[in-house]
Design a protein around this motif. Structure first.
Motif, PDB file in Angstrom:
ATOM      1  N   ALA A  44       0.834  -1.206   0.000  1.00 23.67           N
ATOM      2  CA  ALA A  44       0.000   0.000   0.000  1.00 23.67           C
ATOM      3  C   ALA A  44       0.872   1.260   0.000  1.00 23.67           C
ATOM      4  N   LYS A  45       2.066   1.136   0.599  1.00 16.58           N
ATOM      5  CA  LYS A  45       3.005   2.269   0.644  1.00 16.58           C
ATOM      6  C   LYS A  45       4.078   2.148  -0.435  1.00 16.58           C
ATOM      7  N   ASN A  46       3.982   1.086  -1.242  1.00 19.02           N
ATOM      8  CA  ASN A  46       4.968   0.886  -2.312  1.00 19.02           C
ATOM      9  C   ASN A  46       6.395   0.835  -1.779  1.00 19.02           C
ATOM     10  N   THR A  47       6.554   0.194  -0.642  1.00 21.56           N
ATOM     11  CA  THR A  47       7.846   0.208   0.041  1.00 21.56           C
ATOM     12  C   THR A  47       8.185  -1.177   0.592  1.00 21.56           C
ATOM     13  N   VAL A  48       9.463  -1.511   0.502  1.00 21.27           N
ATOM     14  CA  VAL A  48       9.997  -2.729   1.108  1.00 21.27           C
ATOM     15  C   VAL A  48      11.028  -2.320   2.148  1.00 21.27           C
ATOM     16  N   TYR A  49      11.079  -3.081   3.234  1.00 20.86           N
ATOM     17  CA  TYR A  49      11.966  -2.741   4.339  1.00 20.86           C
ATOM     18  C   TYR A  49      12.954  -3.869   4.615  1.00 20.86           C
ATOM     19  N   LEU A  50      14.069  -3.489   5.191  1.00 19.81           N
ATOM     20  CA  LEU A  50      15.021  -4.472   5.702  1.00 19.81           C
ATOM     21  C   LEU A  50      15.409  -4.025   7.101  1.00 19.81           C
ATOM     22  N   GLN A  51      14.867  -4.714   8.094  1.00 21.95           N
ATOM     23  CA  GLN A  51      15.213  -4.444   9.485  1.00 21.95           C
ATOM     24  C   GLN A  51      16.470  -5.224   9.829  1.00 21.95           C
ATOM     25  N   MET A  52      17.497  -4.511  10.253  1.00 24.73           N
ATOM     26  CA  MET A  52      18.786  -5.126  10.541  1.00 24.73           C
ATOM     27  C   MET A  52      19.116  -4.937  12.012  1.00 24.73           C
ATOM     28  N   ASN A  53      19.182  -6.033  12.731  1.00 22.57           N
ATOM     29  CA  ASN A  53      19.500  -6.020  14.160  1.00 22.57           C
ATOM     30  C   ASN A  53      20.833  -6.712  14.413  1.00 22.57           C
ATOM     31  N   SER A  54      21.370  -6.495  15.580  1.00 22.93           N
ATOM     32  CA  SER A  54      22.638  -7.134  15.982  1.00 22.93           C
ATOM     33  C   SER A  54      23.699  -6.979  14.902  1.00 22.93           C
ATOM     34  N   LEU A  55      23.846  -5.765  14.429  1.00 28.31           N
ATOM     35  CA  LEU A  55      24.756  -5.513  13.326  1.00 28.31           C
ATOM     36  C   LEU A  55      26.205  -5.760  13.725  1.00 28.31           C
ATOM     37  N   LYS A  56      26.956  -6.253  12.747  1.00 26.55           N
ATOM     38  CA  LYS A  56      28.368  -6.587  12.937  1.00 26.55           C
ATOM     39  C   LYS A  56      29.215  -5.759  11.972  1.00 26.55           C
ATOM     40  N   PRO A  57      30.480  -5.560  12.279  1.00 24.76           N
ATOM     41  CA  PRO A  57      31.337  -4.820  11.339  1.00 24.76           C
ATOM     42  C   PRO A  57      31.331  -5.421   9.934  1.00 24.76           C
ATOM     43  N   GLU A  58      31.198  -6.725   9.834  1.00 25.57           N
ATOM     44  CA  GLU A  58      31.192  -7.356   8.514  1.00 25.57           C
ATOM     45  C   GLU A  58      29.917  -7.098   7.718  1.00 25.57           C
ATOM     46  N   ASP A  59      28.940  -6.444   8.338  1.00 22.25           N
ATOM     47  CA  ASP A  59      27.745  -6.021   7.607  1.00 22.25           C
ATOM     48  C   ASP A  59      27.966  -4.701   6.872  1.00 22.25           C
ATOM     49  N   THR A  60      29.098  -4.084   7.093  1.00 24.36           N
ATOM     50  CA  THR A  60      29.405  -2.827   6.428  1.00 24.36           C
ATOM     51  C   THR A  60      29.450  -3.020   4.922  1.00 24.36           C
ATOM     52  N   ALA A  61      28.652  -2.234   4.211  1.00 26.65           N
ATOM     53  CA  ALA A  61      28.550  -2.365   2.755  1.00 26.65           C
ATOM     54  C   ALA A  61      27.594  -1.306   2.231  1.00 26.65           C
ATOM     55  N   ILE A  62      27.555  -1.207   0.922  1.00 29.86           N
ATOM     56  CA  ILE A  62      26.477  -0.456   0.273  1.00 29.86           C
ATOM     57  C   ILE A  62      25.353  -1.452   0.030  1.00 29.86           C
ATOM     58  N   TYR A  63      24.166  -1.077   0.462  1.00 26.88           N
ATOM     59  CA  TYR A  63      23.003  -1.946   0.332  1.00 26.88           C
ATOM     60  C   TYR A  63      22.120  -1.448  -0.805  1.00 26.88           C
ATOM     61  N   TYR A  64      21.739  -2.375  -1.659  1.00 29.90           N
ATOM     62  CA  TYR A  64      20.902  -2.070  -2.812  1.00 29.90           C
ATOM     63  C   TYR A  64      19.616  -2.876  -2.755  1.00 29.90           C
ATOM     64  N   CYS A  65      18.524  -2.257  -3.187  1.00 32.98           N
ATOM     65  CA  CYS A  65      17.327  -3.043  -3.431  1.00 32.98           C
ATOM     66  C   CYS A  65      17.138  -3.164  -4.937  1.00 32.98           C
ATOM     67  N   ALA A  66      16.493  -4.241  -5.325  1.00 30.56           N
ATOM     68  CA  ALA A  66      16.283  -4.529  -6.736  1.00 30.56           C
ATOM     69  C   ALA A  66      14.922  -5.189  -6.910  1.00 30.56           C
TER      70      ALA A  66
END
Length: 124
Positions: free
Chosen positions: A75-97
Motif C-alpha cells: 500500500a506504501k509501495n515500500t519494502v523494508y530491511l530491518q537489521m538487528n545485531s549488526l556486525k562490522p562485517e555487515d558494512t557495505a552499500i546496500y541495494y534493493c532490486a
C-alpha cells in the motif's frame, strides 16, 4: 518505468540496528519481487534477502539469518530491511532490486531494476 530509492543507511555501533527502506515510484510494487543485495569494499555483490511480490515467501543469506527481517507494505509501495545485531562485517552499500513476478530469488541476474544504494557502516 519503475524507480527504486533506498534510504535509512548510516553509521551504527556493533550490536545496533538500522531499518532500510526501498521506496518505489512509477508503477505498483505489488507486482514485483524484491531483493536486497550488498557490496562491501573489494568484494563482489551478494544477496542478503528477498521477498515475493505478495510477501508470503522470504529468503535470507546464512550470514544474516536471525538478525535481518525483510518485509513489504504494498500500500506504501515500500519494502523494508530491518537489521538487528549488526556486525562490522555487515558494512557495505546496500541495494534493493526488483523483478516483475511473484517469486523472489537471491540471484542478482534476475533483477531488472536497481536503486542507487545506501551506505551502512558498522563501527565503534
Amino acid at each position: 518505468q519503475l524507480q527504486l530509492v533506498e534510504s535509512g543507511g548510516g553509521l551504527v555501533q556493533p550490536g545496533g540496528s538500522l531499518r532500510l527502506s526501498c521506496a518505489a515510484s512509477g508503477v505498483a510494487l505489488e507486482y514485483y519481487a524484491i531483493g536486497w543485495f550488498r557490496q562491501a569494499p573489494g568484494k563482489v555483490r551478494e544477496g542478503v534477502s528477498c521477498i515475493s511480490s505478495t510477501g508470503g515467501t522470504t529468503t535470507y543469506a546464512d550470514s544474516v539469518k536471525g538478525r535481518f527481517t525483510i518485509s513489504r507494505d504494498n500500500a506504501k509501495n515500500t519494502v523494508y530491511l530491518q537489521m538487528n545485531s549488526l556486525k562490522p562485517e555487515d558494512t557495505a552499500i546496500y541495494y534493493c532490486a526488483a523483478h516483475w513476478g511473484i517469486l523472489a530469488t537471491m540471484g542478482e541476474g534476475e533483477y531488472d531494476y536497481w536503486g542507487q544504494g545506501t551506505q551502512v557502516t558498522v563501527s565503534s
